[in-house]
Design an enzyme around this catalytic site. Structure first.
Site, PDB file in Angstrom:
ATOM      1  N   ASP A  96     -16.628  -2.808  -7.987  1.00  0.00           N
ATOM      2  CA  ASP A  96     -18.047  -2.476  -8.039  1.00  0.00           C
ATOM      3  C   ASP A  96     -18.342  -1.548  -9.225  1.00  0.00           C
ATOM      4  O   ASP A  96     -19.395  -0.924  -9.262  1.00  0.00           O
ATOM      5  CB  ASP A  96     -18.514  -1.843  -6.720  1.00  0.00           C
ATOM      6  CG  ASP A  96     -17.730  -0.594  -6.356  1.00  0.00           C
ATOM      7  OD1 ASP A  96     -16.631  -0.384  -6.929  1.00  0.00           O
ATOM      8  OD2 ASP A  96     -18.193   0.168  -5.491  1.00  0.00           O
ATOM      9  N   THR A 155     -17.080  -5.983   2.997  1.00  0.00           N
ATOM     10  CA  THR A 155     -16.756  -4.767   3.732  1.00  0.00           C
ATOM     11  C   THR A 155     -18.027  -3.960   4.001  1.00  0.00           C
ATOM     12  O   THR A 155     -19.070  -4.185   3.378  1.00  0.00           O
ATOM     13  CB  THR A 155     -15.778  -3.896   2.931  1.00  0.00           C
ATOM     14  OG1 THR A 155     -16.433  -3.446   1.731  1.00  0.00           O
ATOM     15  CG2 THR A 155     -14.532  -4.689   2.537  1.00  0.00           C
ATOM     16  N   LYS A 156     -17.935  -3.023   4.936  1.00  0.00           N
ATOM     17  CA  LYS A 156     -19.070  -2.142   5.217  1.00  0.00           C
ATOM     18  C   LYS A 156     -19.468  -1.367   3.961  1.00  0.00           C
ATOM     19  O   LYS A 156     -20.650  -1.195   3.662  1.00  0.00           O
ATOM     20  CB  LYS A 156     -18.711  -1.174   6.341  1.00  0.00           C
ATOM     21  CG  LYS A 156     -18.496  -1.837   7.692  1.00  0.00           C
ATOM     22  CD  LYS A 156     -18.110  -0.803   8.741  1.00  0.00           C
ATOM     23  CE  LYS A 156     -17.858  -1.454  10.093  1.00  0.00           C
ATOM     24  NZ  LYS A 156     -17.428  -0.475  11.112  1.00  0.00           N
ATOM     25  N   ASP A 192      -8.811   1.595  -7.475  1.00  0.00           N
ATOM     26  CA  ASP A 192      -9.363   2.865  -7.971  1.00  0.00           C
ATOM     27  C   ASP A 192      -9.885   2.657  -9.391  1.00  0.00           C
ATOM     28  O   ASP A 192      -9.140   2.241 -10.279  1.00  0.00           O
ATOM     29  CB  ASP A 192      -8.263   3.926  -7.962  1.00  0.00           C
ATOM     30  CG  ASP A 192      -8.795   5.329  -8.175  1.00  0.00           C
ATOM     31  OD1 ASP A 192      -9.824   5.486  -8.879  1.00  0.00           O
ATOM     32  OD2 ASP A 192      -8.209   6.289  -7.646  1.00  0.00           O
ATOM     33  N   GLU A 221       0.851  -1.193   0.000  1.00  0.00           N
ATOM     34  CA  GLU A 221       0.000   0.000   0.000  1.00  0.00           C
ATOM     35  C   GLU A 221       0.886   1.242   0.000  1.00  0.00           C
ATOM     36  O   GLU A 221       1.966   1.243   0.611  1.00  0.00           O
ATOM     37  CB  GLU A 221      -0.911  -0.009   1.234  1.00  0.00           C
ATOM     38  CG  GLU A 221      -1.826   1.203   1.384  1.00  0.00           C
ATOM     39  CD  GLU A 221      -2.756   1.392   0.195  1.00  0.00           C
ATOM     40  OE1 GLU A 221      -2.568   2.388  -0.525  1.00  0.00           O
ATOM     41  OE2 GLU A 221      -3.646   0.544  -0.002  1.00  0.00           O
ATOM     42  N   ASP A 276       5.241   1.363  -3.907  1.00  0.00           N
ATOM     43  CA  ASP A 276       4.550   1.121  -5.169  1.00  0.00           C
ATOM     44  C   ASP A 276       4.542  -0.375  -5.493  1.00  0.00           C
ATOM     45  O   ASP A 276       5.583  -1.032  -5.516  1.00  0.00           O
ATOM     46  CB  ASP A 276       5.267   1.906  -6.280  1.00  0.00           C
ATOM     47  CG  ASP A 276       4.658   1.671  -7.642  1.00  0.00           C
ATOM     48  OD1 ASP A 276       5.071   0.695  -8.305  1.00  0.00           O
ATOM     49  OD2 ASP A 276       3.786   2.451  -8.050  1.00  0.00           O
TER      50      ASP A 276
END
Length: 259
Positions: A183, A218-219, A147, A97, A124
């Site tokens: 998503d 996940t939430k 992303d 990350e 990276d």
């Protein structure tokens, strides 16, 4: 300068021993780091942090044992990472990350749960995979909700592109898997197309896969599902008989570089 402009002008890096550059799929933002995240980052990274070095790393030495190793690229705030590591103590997990708040938060979760099978590289991911991970070394790779770069002029910055998928495939052991989730439907279609085009990989489903039980909800995902948003999982594995194919591709690359 806006975030979009920063993305357009973000510097790329030159790989060690190569002449091409890779386009970064992220922009480093000045996100707020809480006091707890900062404290755990400082204390825990000394224990579970793996510094970036442009040389292959011994994963058995990193974890203190020889076990299946799964890399997660872009773990966000680390909730899924910690949940998966806690549920699978027989495996080792290496999270990569670039954003400090997320690294600090996963450090906090690891400390609170007393996890011994989670390590973090704050760097990276392309450079880590390229320089630090040996070929055929990994049992799996997770890329959850990267992303989406939804603007048309930015889709080239999406993480899932043929060069990265080829690199990941070369780092997977025969039979090992890559699991992506998003998503954004058009990004899901891109993921499916790019992974399908990689000759070292084969789909574990006819197209999209049902969500494996190993990927926790996940939430954010639960909220999206309540609102009727879709989520798509793509799970491929490296072909068991792909070693000769990879050797031939490396030979071709070496000949092109020497020409």
């Amino acid at each position: 300068m806006s975030v979009d402009d920063l993305a357009e002008h973000a510097p790329a890096t030159t790989p060690v021993g190569h002449t091409h550059r890779h386009i970064r799929s992220y922009v480093l933002r000045q996100g707020r780091v809480s006091n707890a995240q900062h404290r755990y980052h400082q204390t825990m990274m000394e224990r579970i942090g793996v510094p970036y070095v442009p040389a292959p790393v011994d994963l058995a030495a990193v974890f203190g044992r020889t076990s299946p190793c799964i890399v997660e690229i872009g773990f966000g705030m680390g909730e899924s990472s910690a949940t998966i590591a806690a549920a699978n103590p027989q495996n080792d997990y290496l999270g990569i990350e670039v954003h400090t708040p997320g690294v600090g938060n996963l450090c906090k979760l690891v400390a609170e749960a007393g996890l011994n099978n989670q390590r973090i590289i704050h760097h990276d991911a392309v450079e880590v995979l390229r320089d630090m991970i040996r070929p055929d070394a990994l049992s799996g790779v997770h890329i959850f909700f990267p992303d989406p770069w939804p603007k048309a002029r930015h889709t080239k910055r999406r993480l899932i592109q043929p060069p990265l998928v080829a690199l990941i495939a070369s780092r997977l052991a025969p039979g090992a898997y890559i699991h992506c989730a998003t998503d954004w439907e058009d990004y899901a279609q891109q993921m499916l197309a790019v992974l399908s085009a990689e000759p070292l990989l084969e789909n574990t489903a006819l197209d999209f896969a049902p969500r494996p039980a190993t990927r926790p909800l996940t939430k954010f995902e639960l909220r999206g599902l309540r609102l009727g948003h879709g989520v798509w999982d793509v799970v491929f594995r490296r072909r068991p008989n792909s070693l000769q194919l990879e050797n031939d591709r490396q030979d071709q690359f070496s000949r092109r570089c020497a020409a």
